[in-house]
Design a protein around this motif. Sequence first.
Motif, PDB file in Angstrom:
ATOM      1  N   SER A   1     -15.842  42.660  37.599  1.00 54.72           N
ATOM      2  CA  SER A   1     -15.490  43.409  38.868  1.00 54.72           C
ATOM      3  C   SER A   1     -16.198  44.825  39.250  1.00 54.72           C
ATOM      4  N   LEU A   2     -16.123  45.592  38.152  1.00 57.71           N
ATOM      5  CA  LEU A   2     -16.823  46.993  38.164  1.00 57.71           C
ATOM      6  C   LEU A   2     -18.237  47.214  37.893  1.00 57.71           C
ATOM      7  N   TYR A   3     -18.758  45.931  37.762  1.00 53.48           N
ATOM      8  CA  TYR A   3     -20.162  45.977  37.358  1.00 53.48           C
ATOM      9  C   TYR A   3     -20.609  46.828  36.164  1.00 53.48           C
ATOM     10  N   MET A   4     -20.052  46.701  35.204  1.00 50.04           N
ATOM     11  CA  MET A   4     -20.269  47.355  33.982  1.00 50.04           C
ATOM     12  C   MET A   4     -20.313  46.376  32.893  1.00 50.04           C
ATOM     13  N   THR A   5     -20.786  46.901  31.835  1.00 51.37           N
ATOM     14  CA  THR A   5     -21.030  46.112  30.668  1.00 51.37           C
ATOM     15  C   THR A   5     -19.735  45.678  29.852  1.00 51.37           C
ATOM     16  N   SER A   6     -19.451  44.703  29.336  1.00 46.23           N
ATOM     17  CA  SER A   6     -18.270  44.419  28.325  1.00 46.23           C
ATOM     18  C   SER A   6     -17.998  45.587  27.222  1.00 46.23           C
ATOM     19  N   GLY A   7     -19.133  45.948  26.673  1.00 47.54           N
ATOM     20  CA  GLY A   7     -19.045  47.000  25.670  1.00 47.54           C
ATOM     21  C   GLY A   7     -18.593  48.376  26.544  1.00 47.54           C
ATOM     22  N   ALA A   8     -19.024  48.598  27.529  1.00 50.63           N
ATOM     23  CA  ALA A   8     -18.439  49.869  28.384  1.00 50.63           C
ATOM     24  C   ALA A   8     -17.117  49.658  28.609  1.00 50.63           C
ATOM     25  N   ILE A   9     -16.560  48.731  29.026  1.00 50.77           N
ATOM     26  CA  ILE A   9     -15.194  48.449  29.155  1.00 50.77           C
ATOM     27  C   ILE A   9     -14.335  48.264  28.185  1.00 50.77           C
ATOM     28  N   SER A  10     -14.819  47.643  26.951  1.00 51.05           N
ATOM     29  CA  SER A  10     -13.913  47.801  25.684  1.00 51.05           C
ATOM     30  C   SER A  10     -13.738  49.420  25.627  1.00 51.05           C
ATOM     31  N   LYS A  11     -15.006  50.336  25.629  1.00 44.95           N
ATOM     32  CA  LYS A  11     -14.600  51.565  25.046  1.00 44.95           C
ATOM     33  C   LYS A  11     -13.583  52.493  26.142  1.00 44.95           C
ATOM     34  N   ILE A  12     -13.802  51.888  27.626  1.00 43.96           N
ATOM     35  CA  ILE A  12     -12.691  52.567  28.489  1.00 43.96           C
ATOM     36  C   ILE A  12     -11.382  52.217  28.330  1.00 43.96           C
TER      37      ILE A  12
END
Length: 157
Positions: free
Chosen positions: A58-69
Amino acid sequence: MNKEEQVMTSFRDLFNKMAWLNKTKMEDSLKGYKPSEVHCIEFIERNADSNVTKLAESLYMTSGAISKITKKLLEKGYIESYQKPDNKKEIYFRLTGQGKAVYKVHEELHKEFQARDKAVFEQVTEGQFDSMLSFIDKYSRHLDAEIKKQGIDIKQE
């Protein structure tokens, strides 16, 4: 400049003006929060059973970036994780009271911006809205196909 270039330039200008107008108010009201954190909070509140994969898509980000957030949001107490009894593998997120408070501030800002711009939207006819929405949908589907053609899988990056 042809019509296509005019449309693209106008979209960029429009987006940049909105971002500029909204920026100070957003930063003042949501001090200490990064936009990506607020957008995660917003998505989690609006979508049941939000997980890293759904957020990334949905946010057009990587899974890694979302995991950090999400890790930061968990540590700060804005979200909590849970699992479904029938699926112990997948981890989902929901807002805590603190997270709901951030969401509410963000929503109130959007309502304020909507009220500011209401005069313009009141002048738009149903047909004009339908045409704009149709164009946006077509263009979005085209971009989805281009992303797919490039073999980009947002979930896996």
